[in-house]
Design an enzyme around this catalytic site. Sequence first.
Site, short mmCIF file in Angstrom:
data_model
loop_
_atom_site.label_atom_id
_atom_site.label_comp_id
_atom_site.label_asym_id
_atom_site.label_seq_id
_atom_site.Cartn_x
_atom_site.Cartn_y
_atom_site.Cartn_z
N ASN A 135 5.47 24.62 14.66
CA ASN A 135 6.78 24.01 13.87
C ASN A 135 6.33 22.92 12.98
OD1 ASN A 135 8.89 22.82 13.02
ND2 ASN A 135 10.21 22.56 14.52
N CYS A 138 10.66 21.37 10.51
CA CYS A 138 11.64 19.84 10.67
C CYS A 138 11.19 18.51 10.04
CB CYS A 138 11.75 19.61 12.68
SG CYS A 138 13.01 18.35 12.79
N CYS A 346 41.87 47.97 -12.88
CA CYS A 346 42.76 46.33 -13.59
C CYS A 346 43.48 45.49 -12.74
CB CYS A 346 42.72 46.10 -14.80
SG CYS A 346 42.77 44.90 -15.53
N CYS A 349 44.11 39.82 -14.02
CA CYS A 349 43.98 38.53 -13.21
C CYS A 349 43.38 37.71 -14.38
CB CYS A 349 43.23 38.10 -12.92
SG CYS A 349 41.02 39.16 -12.76
N CYS A 385 25.48 40.83 -19.76
CA CYS A 385 24.43 39.44 -19.34
C CYS A 385 25.41 40.02 -17.25
CB CYS A 385 25.17 38.53 -19.37
SG CYS A 385 27.33 37.73 -19.07
N CYS A 388 30.79 38.71 -15.90
CA CYS A 388 31.85 39.25 -15.80
C CYS A 388 32.80 40.37 -14.77
CB CYS A 388 33.09 40.32 -17.07
SG CYS A 388 31.90 41.96 -17.20
S1 SF4 Z 1 31.40 41.45 -21.64
FE1 SF4 Z 1 30.71 40.97 -19.32
S2 SF4 Z 1 28.19 41.47 -19.77
FE2 SF4 Z 1 29.22 41.18 -21.72
S3 SF4 Z 1 28.88 39.77 -22.34
FE3 SF4 Z 1 30.21 39.49 -21.65
S4 SF4 Z 1 30.54 38.31 -19.82
FE4 SF4 Z 1 28.51 39.15 -20.14
S1 SF4 Z 2 38.10 40.88 -13.63
FE1 SF4 Z 2 39.25 41.80 -15.97
S2 SF4 Z 2 38.89 44.29 -15.18
FE2 SF4 Z 2 38.87 42.94 -13.59
S3 SF4 Z 2 40.77 43.04 -13.28
FE3 SF4 Z 2 40.61 41.16 -13.35
S4 SF4 Z 2 41.02 41.04 -15.36
FE4 SF4 Z 2 41.40 43.49 -14.68
#
Ligand code: SF4
Ligand code: SF4
Lengths: 427, 462
Positions: A135, A138, A346, A349, A385, A388
């Site tokens: 060890n 620690c 979707c 949200c 990127c 999302c």
């Molecule tokens: S749509 Fe999604 S993947 Fe495209 S730039 Fe915006 S956050 Fe990034």
């Molecule tokens: S993150 Fe965007 S695509 Fe996904 S459920 Fe929410 S609003 Fe719809």
Amino acid sequence: MADLTCKIGGVTSPNPFWLASAPPTDKEYNVVRAFQAGWGGVVWKTLGEEGPPVVNVSSRYGAMHYNGTKIAGLNNIELITDRPLDVNLKEIERVKKAWPDRALIVSLMVPCEENAWSKILKRVETTGCDGVELNFGCPHGMSERGMGSAVGQVPEYIKDVTTWCKKHTKMPVFVKLTPNITNILYPARAAVEGGADAVSLINTINSITGVDLDLMSPEPVVNGVGAHGGYCGPAVKPIALCMVGEIARDPACKQIPISGIGGVSTWRDAAEFIALGAGSVQVCTAAMHYGFKIVEDMIEGLSNWMDDKGYKNLDAFRGRAVKNYKNWQDLDMNYEIKAKIHEDKCIQCGLCHIACEDTSHQAIRAEKKDGKRIYTVVNDECVGCNLCLHVSPVDGCITMERVENGKPYMTWLQDPRNPANMKKKTG
Amino acid sequence: MSSKVAELAAQAAEVDIAFGRLTAEEYVENFSDIHPPLDRNKAIIEANRCVFCHDAPCIEACPTGIQIPIFIKKISTDNVKGAAKTILEANIMGGSCARVCPTEELCEEACVRNTQSDQPIKIGQLQRYAVDNLMMRPDRQLFRRKPATGKRIAVVGAGPAGLSCAHRLSREGHDVIIFEAKEKAGGLNEYGIAAYKVPNDFAQSEVSYILSLGGIEIKYGQALGKQISLVQLRKDYDAVFLGMGMTGVNALGIAEEEMEGIENAVDYIEDLRKSKDLSKLPVGRRVVVIGGGNTAIDIAIQIKRLGAEYVTLLYRRGPEHMTATEWEQEFAQTNGVMIKHWAMPKKLIGRHGHVAGIECEYTQLDDNGKLMGTGDTFTIDADQVFKAIGQTFVPSPCQDNGKDLLQLSKKGRIAVNDEGLTSLPGVYAGGDCTEGQDLTVAAVEGGKVAAEAIDRYLKTKR
Ligand code: SF4
Ligand code: SF4
Ligand SMILES: Cc1cc2nc3c(=O)[nH]c(=O)nc-3n(C[C@H](O)[C@H](O)[C@H](O)COP(=O)(O)OP(=O)(O)OC[C@H]3O[C@@H](n4cnc5c(N)ncnc54)[C@H](O)[C@@H]3O)c2cc1C
Ligand SMILES: Cc1cc2nc3c(=O)[nH]c(=O)nc-3n(C[C@H](O)[C@H](O)[C@H](O)COP(=O)(O)O)c2cc1C
Ligand code: SF4
């Protein structure tokens, strides 16, 4: 049924799931319950030399809870075992006799003197255990006595101690590494040079989990004050994986067997560690959170996944991801993906929109039609990127789609936009 | 032959009206909180289920437009006082709305968490958690009046609409005098809402919180059309807000002879809400409720909880036509109320001056979708019959010598524009006395919107 037999550094166990050296492996009672539950092996809670007492404080744990989820990370300020050496050794002997097929490794921590190590190794050998783990990790309490991470942060010491241990015992020697260091390869290479049979990593990370805002004290609080402790649990998995991958792909580490530790909570975590080169995995926080029974799903889940993938045994996929662990400069600059929103999934949200709008590339348009919110990706703006995708609460509402641009694999080193390449051209 | 048997049976059935059908413990149990409050742990777990939508559908579905994700996020970080502020800023009666709103057709219906066979966020429960916590704090006063403007506004009615309007006006620095016909403030929160929705004198604690801001005086026992008149109020005050709710009830549309045991549901509920001892209320053994809205459901459940044995709710159309929400219908049914759809009352049957039953006819829609009787009839025994077929606005208090001062809408309520302005300059109205959803939360919004308009009006008037 896939064969989960695990062989690492001269130690064999029926499955790769070991309990890490920690409170779950502190005594016969716990270890027997663990073996009954199905754990493939244990690393006994670290033993120290005979003599100076080890005394613990209360409280001992701090935790990071996240958004209502308990223990995203756990911190402890416990020391090595506080039970007499004699008692531990007797129990180890009894357990090994009763459970010959399970791996039983004994973790050790004694002062950095050859004599101290040879003395304890002789006594541990009499138990019939399968190996020892040094060890060096620690980060609190013991390091202030010149042990644990105080040794683990100095590669020369690691090499020396490992060499002594290999000299004084025939038992396999695992070296447990501390992550509290800038580059994990230095201690890992030192262990290799000292002749270690395997490395185990990571031990816990220096941490303060929080501050009690009434007492104005770091947590965990001991009578109004706190000390830094060692961080572990799901939150540290990414750090552990990275360090395991570093060692697995380092030529100077010569493919030393690795026992992967750090945030392993499910069979999937284990599969990831093994894919990045680990031989066995060790678990502590998940067991401390839910009890020993979690191993049932770990074994079954791993086995089912291996069956699905056609992997007959662990070696069939061990290290398969190592060759794909690259440095940034080796990535394909020509690879293009774009987000695609699936309206049918979707739930409106709006999270993808606001994430991209406020913090990325303004590539998701928000509209309202007949009271319905409609989100669409503006392809020209999307840089792929995938932020999302990560923020979306629904599986499959967003996918990243490959753009077939017909361009070849081109690394940054080959990229004409790389200033180094521009110079070559002009100069 | 069979009619003879029926006759004999009917004679045998004595009118069964009694007091104190239950034990003291049963009354307490039956009229305690239907939704026990969330504790901190439950609230935080629930709050963390919220995905924190951007441009959240739930906000849009809330008549007062509470920034729901913002207050939920604050609950999750233990900033409960901040959460209450977010709520009360948009809806000063957030505490009672959290208890009485039919959330299943408002915010919670819109919640994105309904998808994927998930449950919506318990927005109402979380709102209650936040506001209730605030109310227990010594520093619960979140609002401060702006410097005094010297303007005085008369508000008629201390129900949700009037109180909400008064609070907003007082915050703007105006002085408000509320004229309330009854002896207590709160409107239907005090006298109409089902007792188990607002136990522990909640309506009065909310009123006292609202009044603690200062600048609002309530004159009790002052009814428009009696002690005061609209003409006078317009003379004496800089602006007038009318929030009198609905004081009339619809008639059954069949011959209603004078007989004991036939009551307006709202009157009985008012007695119930005023009662300090529920065992003093007369409760029939066999009860029939006529109607399909909130009030019908509320009286049916409450009379059942007072110990009535058989409660039948008679509604002339199907479940989907009821204005009571699905949740409320189900709640009535699980309380043991039998809902009889597609049937209408035809004749009240009396005996010795007391109701004994009601003759009904099955109904159906004709080819044009018009409701008609099928000719098929049946009789239900009844010791008590409650009429719950809707309240109406009574315009007489706003008249001057029998002449309407205000324009009324097609449905006979006070006509107002988007700002709550009536046909008379300086006279505003909101809540149940105007067209709308007839919900507490809508009345609060009506009062708030009108207050904002009055404030603008007074600033420009000079
Ligand atoms: S749509 Fe999604 S993947 Fe495209 S730039 Fe915006 S956050 Fe990034
Ligand atoms: S993150 Fe965007 S695509 Fe996904 S459920 Fe929410 S609003 Fe719809
Ligand atoms: C039985 C029943 C149950 C209900 N349950 C719910 C529910 O669960 N949830 C929900 O959201 N809504 C419910 N509602 C509807 C809700 O109570 C009303 O929409 C809301 O109270 C309307 O507020 P308001 O201020 O416009 O009128 P009210 O609450 O009716 O207040 C009007 C006030 O004006 C006073 N007033 C009347 N005439 C005069 C006058 N001439 N001069 C001076 N003062 C006068 C009255 O005494 C009263 O205090 C229910 C209604 C009823 C009848
Ligand atoms: C996408 C991304 C890019 C980052 N880039 C930088 C950077 O350019 N410079 C820097 O000092 N830190 C950078 N950071 C680190 C952050 O400043 C911050 O130290 C880190 O994310 C830890 O904070 P957090 O736990 O709140 O995310 C970056 C972090 C992220 C997530
Ligand atoms: S719609 Fe539901 S999930 Fe979204 S913000 Fe509102 S309460 Fe939260």
